[in-house]
Structures are given as structure tokens and as C-alpha cells.
Motif scaffolding. Structure first.
Motif, PDB file in Angstrom:
ATOM      1  N   LYS A 128      -9.866  -4.199  13.857  1.00 35.20           N
ATOM      2  CA  LYS A 128     -10.460  -3.260  13.753  1.00 35.20           C
ATOM      3  C   LYS A 128     -10.513  -2.415  14.829  1.00 35.20           C
ATOM      4  O   LYS A 128     -11.142  -2.367  15.571  1.00 35.20           O
ATOM      5  CB  LYS A 128     -11.252  -3.066  12.661  1.00 35.20           C
ATOM      6  CG  LYS A 128     -11.637  -1.301  12.253  1.00 35.20           C
ATOM      7  CD  LYS A 128     -12.895  -2.037  11.100  1.00 35.20           C
ATOM      8  CE  LYS A 128     -14.103  -1.658  11.322  1.00 35.20           C
ATOM      9  NZ  LYS A 128     -14.850  -2.579   9.911  1.00 35.20           N
ATOM     10  N   GLY A 182      -8.390   1.785  11.706  1.00 40.42           N
ATOM     11  CA  GLY A 182      -6.760   1.498  11.193  1.00 40.42           C
ATOM     12  C   GLY A 182      -6.686  -0.200  11.745  1.00 40.42           C
ATOM     13  O   GLY A 182      -8.079  -0.297  13.255  1.00 40.42           O
ATOM     14  N   TYR A 183      -6.003  -0.155  11.945  1.00 42.22           N
ATOM     15  CA  TYR A 183      -6.004  -1.524  12.071  1.00 42.22           C
ATOM     16  C   TYR A 183      -4.766  -2.117  13.261  1.00 42.22           C
ATOM     17  O   TYR A 183      -3.706  -1.277  12.882  1.00 42.22           O
ATOM     18  CB  TYR A 183      -5.260  -3.178  11.296  1.00 42.22           C
ATOM     19  CG  TYR A 183      -6.566  -2.747  10.244  1.00 42.22           C
ATOM     20  CD1 TYR A 183      -7.054  -3.647  10.362  1.00 42.22           C
ATOM     21  CD2 TYR A 183      -5.745  -2.435   8.820  1.00 42.22           C
ATOM     22  CE1 TYR A 183      -8.236  -3.696   9.236  1.00 42.22           C
ATOM     23  CE2 TYR A 183      -7.369  -2.679   8.068  1.00 42.22           C
ATOM     24  CZ  TYR A 183      -8.173  -3.539   7.598  1.00 42.22           C
ATOM     25  OH  TYR A 183      -8.935  -3.931   7.397  1.00 42.22           O
ATOM     26  N   ASP A 224       1.132  -1.088  -0.134  1.00 46.59           N
ATOM     27  CA  ASP A 224       0.126  -0.046   0.157  1.00 46.59           C
ATOM     28  C   ASP A 224       0.168   0.843  -0.080  1.00 46.59           C
ATOM     29  O   ASP A 224       1.192   2.390   1.052  1.00 46.59           O
ATOM     30  CB  ASP A 224      -0.953   0.337   1.034  1.00 46.59           C
ATOM     31  CG  ASP A 224      -2.276   0.635   1.877  1.00 46.59           C
ATOM     32  OD1 ASP A 224      -1.705   2.197   0.201  1.00 46.59           O
ATOM     33  OD2 ASP A 224      -2.144   1.730   1.910  1.00 46.59           O
ATOM     34  N   ASN A 281     -12.840  -4.335   6.709  1.00 45.15           N
ATOM     35  CA  ASN A 281     -12.795  -2.657   5.830  1.00 45.15           C
ATOM     36  C   ASN A 281     -12.430  -1.945   6.583  1.00 45.15           C
ATOM     37  O   ASN A 281     -13.015  -2.419   8.123  1.00 45.15           O
ATOM     38  CB  ASN A 281     -14.133  -2.853   4.924  1.00 45.15           C
ATOM     39  CG  ASN A 281     -15.665  -2.354   5.807  1.00 45.15           C
ATOM     40  OD1 ASN A 281     -15.785  -2.127   6.911  1.00 45.15           O
ATOM     41  ND2 ASN A 281     -16.221  -3.396   4.986  1.00 45.15           N
ATOM     42  N   LEU A 282     -13.108  -0.599   6.855  1.00 45.31           N
ATOM     43  CA  LEU A 282     -12.201   0.153   8.283  1.00 45.31           C
ATOM     44  C   LEU A 282     -13.240   1.132   7.638  1.00 45.31           C
ATOM     45  O   LEU A 282     -13.543   2.194   7.761  1.00 45.31           O
ATOM     46  CB  LEU A 282     -10.462   1.338   7.156  1.00 45.31           C
ATOM     47  CG  LEU A 282      -9.966  -0.171   6.954  1.00 45.31           C
ATOM     48  CD1 LEU A 282      -8.261   1.360   6.411  1.00 45.31           C
ATOM     49  CD2 LEU A 282      -9.390   0.045   9.083  1.00 45.31           C
ATOM     50  N   LEU A 292      -2.324   5.715  11.151  1.00 45.85           N
ATOM     51  CA  LEU A 292      -4.098   5.798  11.423  1.00 45.85           C
ATOM     52  C   LEU A 292      -3.835   5.966  12.843  1.00 45.85           C
ATOM     53  O   LEU A 292      -5.099   5.599  13.995  1.00 45.85           O
ATOM     54  CB  LEU A 292      -4.661   4.733  10.540  1.00 45.85           C
ATOM     55  CG  LEU A 292      -5.429   4.612   9.030  1.00 45.85           C
ATOM     56  CD1 LEU A 292      -5.225   3.230   8.182  1.00 45.85           C
ATOM     57  CD2 LEU A 292      -5.871   6.229   8.701  1.00 45.85           C
ATOM     58  N   TRP A 345     -12.059   7.719  11.758  1.00 49.15           N
ATOM     59  CA  TRP A 345     -11.065   6.739  11.426  1.00 49.15           C
ATOM     60  C   TRP A 345     -11.185   5.401  12.239  1.00 49.15           C
ATOM     61  O   TRP A 345     -11.252   5.355  13.205  1.00 49.15           O
ATOM     62  CB  TRP A 345     -10.183   7.147  10.374  1.00 49.15           C
ATOM     63  CG  TRP A 345      -8.623   7.550  11.531  1.00 49.15           C
ATOM     64  CD1 TRP A 345      -8.125   6.716  11.763  1.00 49.15           C
ATOM     65  CD2 TRP A 345      -8.350   8.860  12.466  1.00 49.15           C
ATOM     66  NE1 TRP A 345      -7.087   7.481  12.963  1.00 49.15           N
ATOM     67  CE2 TRP A 345      -7.786   8.855  13.585  1.00 49.15           C
ATOM     68  CE3 TRP A 345      -9.327  10.310  12.451  1.00 49.15           C
ATOM     69  CZ2 TRP A 345      -6.589   9.365  13.994  1.00 49.15           C
ATOM     70  CZ3 TRP A 345      -8.217  11.080  13.585  1.00 49.15           C
ATOM     71  CH2 TRP A 345      -7.217  10.883  14.048  1.00 49.15           C
ATOM     72  N   SER A 368      -1.325   0.934   9.386  1.00 49.96           N
ATOM     73  CA  SER A 368      -1.471   0.854  10.946  1.00 49.96           C
ATOM     74  C   SER A 368      -1.201   2.565  11.434  1.00 49.96           C
ATOM     75  O   SER A 368      -1.448   3.275  11.948  1.00 49.96           O
ATOM     76  CB  SER A 368      -1.290  -0.482  11.636  1.00 49.96           C
ATOM     77  OG  SER A 368      -2.340  -1.626  11.151  1.00 49.96           O
ATOM     78  N   SER A 422      -2.418   4.330   2.961  1.00 49.26           N
ATOM     79  CA  SER A 422      -4.039   4.988   3.562  1.00 49.26           C
ATOM     80  C   SER A 422      -4.560   4.325   4.332  1.00 49.26           C
ATOM     81  O   SER A 422      -5.654   4.482   5.082  1.00 49.26           O
ATOM     82  CB  SER A 422      -5.094   4.662   2.172  1.00 49.26           C
ATOM     83  OG  SER A 422      -5.234   3.960   1.498  1.00 49.26           O
ATOM     84  N   ARG A 423      -4.928   2.485   4.201  1.00 52.28           N
ATOM     85  CA  ARG A 423      -4.565   1.582   5.412  1.00 52.28           C
ATOM     86  C   ARG A 423      -3.921   0.963   6.156  1.00 52.28           C
ATOM     87  O   ARG A 423      -3.734   0.189   7.036  1.00 52.28           O
ATOM     88  CB  ARG A 423      -5.682   0.846   4.148  1.00 52.28           C
ATOM     89  CG  ARG A 423      -6.183   0.676   3.421  1.00 52.28           C
ATOM     90  CD  ARG A 423      -6.984  -0.288   2.878  1.00 52.28           C
ATOM     91  NE  ARG A 423      -6.659  -1.819   2.802  1.00 52.28           N
ATOM     92  CZ  ARG A 423      -8.551  -2.420   3.253  1.00 52.28           C
ATOM     93  NH1 ARG A 423      -9.047  -1.086   3.660  1.00 52.28           N
ATOM     94  NH2 ARG A 423      -8.351  -3.290   3.840  1.00 52.28           N
TER      95      ARG A 423
END
Length: 459
Positions: A296, A382-383, A80, A348-349, A90, A380, A87, A84-85
Motif C-alpha cells: 500500500k 493505491g497498490y 474490479d 484495505n486502502l 490510483l 488516497w 493500481s 476503484s481499487r
């Protein structure tokens, strides 16, 4: 011994490599080729370009010194490139030393020192100094009567490790933070030094830029398969195997690039467990499975003009809800980890706004009466790279994949521990042992033995 093995393997890689569609053989120096394809060979392939992966890459180049004539060839693979995804970017950006596990405290202390002197490590010639926007407001842990003894024991351990932390009675807590409701609080611990929060993207980008300047190469792609020394052996399966090739699949393409390697570092974060299920890895050699999975977590921001103000620390309530100041104009952010029964779908986020209204807000308003009138501004998800075994990182060599090393499973504290974790893995690869911090207990052995390292101060 490990360093000598890496040296010998690297010397034979070029002759072993097949020709590929990318053309030719050999290392492509950073910045000399506009094509983002990976090279045909690398001494070390770091899978995962988050802050932990880039820290590993930076320390590998920083610690190698003059050990090798031509320098170690390090490749970082990130699927990525927009992050944008990711961890890292975010997260809530916190750093604390208030843990109950000695290794976590020691990693935090090392990381705090690193961040304090970040320009000595990651500064670039002829560029402005790095400003991670550190806010030294400290962490404030609140304990109920049932958890007071556990908190006090953790504080004693922290003090033994040199942490500047104080215990506050409810009366002292109210005197220092008049905006807080001390009902059901038996005791609180407050960090006096090297705790607060900072900008995660600045640290990630600083690691990345410095590592690339030292010769680390990166590429966009996803590692989905491996070729090992056991790939063509007959049954019974061998007791161990070595990874010979990493298959990197290009973005939006069915094409893959095989990369011959001597070492693989699994820094894939929330997907570190899934990586060990990739095609080509003998299933029998990957048992027990790595219990790291994506979880998540939501972060919400809100405005409250009558809130705690500049005196607001990073506060962790007795209920598990947390919040901190976000800037200087009455803005705050926070969240809360759900129970096991309420874990949201990690596919999904998307954000469940009802979770804030029904679960988090009542807890915040009870602890800080001013938050009754807050107004949510943004959110938002995140993981966490959640280690379901004991919520602590897994560092060091895989027991049966001889040339794979792990740096994942930090369960929410990977950002703050990334400088220490990256250096620790680099020391293992280059020197064959831990030197700065002894993190052996965070290795795979505890998974095999079924002996978790419990951390009581999880958020």
C-alpha cells in the motif's frame, strides 16, 4: 513454434469443450450479448484488466495481422470493473527515463514514443483525438554526497541509451529552481525531454476501447482456479504442465464459468503472486513462488499558494519523498515509500494521515521552505505490485506452466512501462521471441538463479 502451437490448440478447443450453463459453445463476439459472462473458449486469457493487461490484449490484436483466418480470440478478465481499487488509476501518473537498469530505460523510451503518437496507435475513427494531458515538466532527482556516484553512473547509462538528461551542481540547481533548499545535495539529474506526468485513466481507457474495437472480449469476474494437464496424473508429479481451463467466478456469486484456453497471461498486478497459488495449480510446479505482493502506498494532495509554481518538476528528494505540481493553481501531490519496518497493512486502502504529518511533511518543508505553510486537501491509497526480489517486472514464460506468461511486478512503474511491456509479451506469444526490445533478463530465470536485477532509482 509457439505461434504454431497456439494455432493447433485453438483449432481443437471447440470439440473439447463441455456444455455450460451459459448455453452452447464457441466465441461470443464483443458487444453482441448483454450478459457479462465470459465465453466458453479463448485463445488467450489475460488475467487482469489494468493498463498492463489491456496493453497486452491490444498488442496481441495489433500484431497478429493476417496470421490467422478468423483472428485470435482474446479475453481480458477484471475482477474490479469500477477500477476503484486499481493500481493504474490510483497512481501519480509519472513517466521518466531516469532509471539505472538498461531495460527500464529502453521501455521508458519506447513508451514515451508511443504516448507521443498515441492517436496513431489507439485513436478511434470518428472520435475526438486522445488527450492524455501530458505535462512535460521532467523529473528531478536529488543525490546526497553518499549517493552522488550512483546517480552519475545512472546518468551516463541513460545518455548511452539516448536520454536527454543533464547533471546540475548545487549552484546550478539553485539558479534553475530558486525555491529549492540545496543543503545536503551533492548533485542533481534533470530530464530534459519525454518526462513528466499524464492522466492514467485516459491511457487505460484508450487501450481498453481500442482493444475491444479490434475484437478483444472482456468480462467481470475473478480467476480462482485452473484445470491443468497434471490435474489427474499419478505421482510422481510431472516436470511441467499446461493450463487447460481457467475458472472465472462471477461477481457476488458462487457460480463459475470454465473457459478453455491455449495461453494464460498473468497480468494480475499486485495479486499476480496469489494467482499462482490458485486451486488446481500443482504446488510443486509453482516453485519458487512468485515474489509479487500488494504494497500500500499513500498519495497526498495539498495547496500552497507560495509554492514552486509552474516551474515545479516531478522532484525526488534525497530522503525518498517526492512531489510534483498538480494543475496550475498552487496545488501539489506527493508521497514517500515507507521502510520495510513501517509497511502499512495492505488489506484495505485506508490512509494513515499521521504518516504525512510525521514523515513526509518535515522532509518536504526542509527541501522547499514554502511548504511549511501547505494545507492538505485530499489523500488516497493505491497498490504497488511489489516484486520483493528486486523491485523489477517479471516478463515472459513461466518455467513449468508451459502456457502461462507473466507481465507483473513492476513495483510502481507499470503504468509508464505498459506500452512496452504489452508489446513485448505479445511478441513472445505471436512470434516466439522479443523483437522490439530484448527483455530476456526480466524473465523468471533470475528468480531461480537468485540473481536480482537491481534498480537504484526506485520511488
Amino acid at each position: 513454434e509457439l505461434g504454431q502451437t497456439l494455432e493447433r490448440m485453438a483449432q481443437t478447443l471447440k470439440d473439447q469443450l463441455p456444455a455450460t450453463a451459459s448455453g452452447g459453445r464457441g466465441w461470443v463476439p464483443p458487444g453482441t450479448h448483454p450478459d457479462p459472462r465470459p465465453p466458453d473458449e479463448a485463445d488467450v486469457v489475460v488475467v487482469g484488466g489494468g493498463v498492463v493487461g489491456w496493453s497486452v490484449a491490444y498488442w496481441l490484436k495489433g500484431l497478429e495481422g493476417r496470421r490467422r483466418q478468423h483472428g485470435m480470440k482474446v479475453l481480458v478478465v477484471e475482477r474490479d470493473p469500477t477500477y476503484s481499487r486499481a493500481s493504474t488509476v490510483l497512481s501519480a501518473g509519472g513517466i521518466r527515463q531516469q532509471f539505472s537498469l538498461r531495460e527500464n530505460i529502453q521501455m521508458s523510451r519506447f513508451s514515451a514514443s508511443f504516448l507521443r503518437d498515441i492517436n496513431e496507435y489507439l485513436g478511434m475513427p470518428n472520435e475526438p483525438p486522445i488527450d492524455i494531458q501530458f505535462q512535460p515538466s521532467g523529473y528531478l532527482f536529488l543525490a546526497s554526497p553518499q549517493s552522488a556516484a550512483t546517480l552519475e553512473a545512472a546518468v551516463q547509462l541513460q545518455r548511452d541509451e539516448g536520454v536527454q538528461v543533464t547533471l546540475l551542481s548545487p549552484t546550478q540547481l539553485k539558479a534553475k529552481f530558486p525555491w529549492i533548499n540545496t543543503e545536503d545535495v551533492a548533485v542533481a539529474s534533470y530530464g530534459l525531454e519525454d518526462e513528466g506526468w499524464f492522466d492514467p485513466w485516459t491511457l487505460l481507457n484508450a487501450f481498453r476501447r481500442k482493444a475491444i474495437s479490434l475484437g478483444v472480449q472482456s468480462c467481470s469476474g475473478e480467476v480462482r482456479a485452473f484445470v491443468t494437464s497434471a490435474s489427474h496424473t499419478m505421482t510422481p508429479a510431472p516436470p511441467s504442465a499446461r493450463i487447460k481451463y481457467v475458472h472465472i467466478y462471477m461477481p457476488d456469486s458462487l457460480e463459475y464459468q470454465p473457459v478453455a484456453c491455449a495461453i494464460v497471461v498473468n497480468a494480475a498486478g499486485a495479486w499476480a503472486g496469489k494467482l499462482l497459488e490458485a486451486e488446481g495449480l500443482p504446488r510443486g510446479l509453482c516453485q519458487p513462488s512468485l515474489p509479487i505482493q500488494p504494497r500500500k502506498r499513500y498519495v497526498f494532495t495539498w495547496h500552497c499558494p507560495d509554492g514552486p509554481g509552474l516551474s515545479c518538476p516531478f522532484c525526488i528528494d534525497t530522503s525518498g519523498a517526492y512531489f510534483r505540481r498538480d494543475g496550475i493553481t498552487g496545488n501539489y501531490l506527493g508521497g514517500m515509500s515507507p521502510s520495510e519496518e513501517e509497511e502499512p497493512d495492505p488489506s484495505n486502502l485506508s490512509v494513515d494521515h499521521n504518516y504525512f504529518q510525521e514523515q513526509i511533511w518535515p522532509r518536504l518543508a526542509r527541501r522547499v521552505p514554502a511548504f511549511e505553510s501547505l494545507r492538505v486537501r485530499a489523500s488516497w491509497a493505491g497498490y504497488y505490485d511489489y516484486n520483493a526480489f528486486d523491485q523489477n517486472g517479471v516478463l515472459g514464460p513461466h518455467p513449468r506452466l508451459e502456457n502461462m506468461f507473466l507481465a507483473a511486478g513492476f513495483s510502481g512503474h507499470g503504468l509508464q512501462h505498459s506500452p512496452a511491456a504489452g508489446r513485448a509479451v505479445a511478441e513472445l506469444l505471436i512470434k516466439g521471441r522479443y523483437e522490439t526490445l530484448d527483455l530476456q533478463r526480466l524473465g523468471w530465470d533470475r528468480l531461480v538463479a537468485g540473481e536480482p536485477l537491481e534498480e537504484n532509482s526506485m520511488i
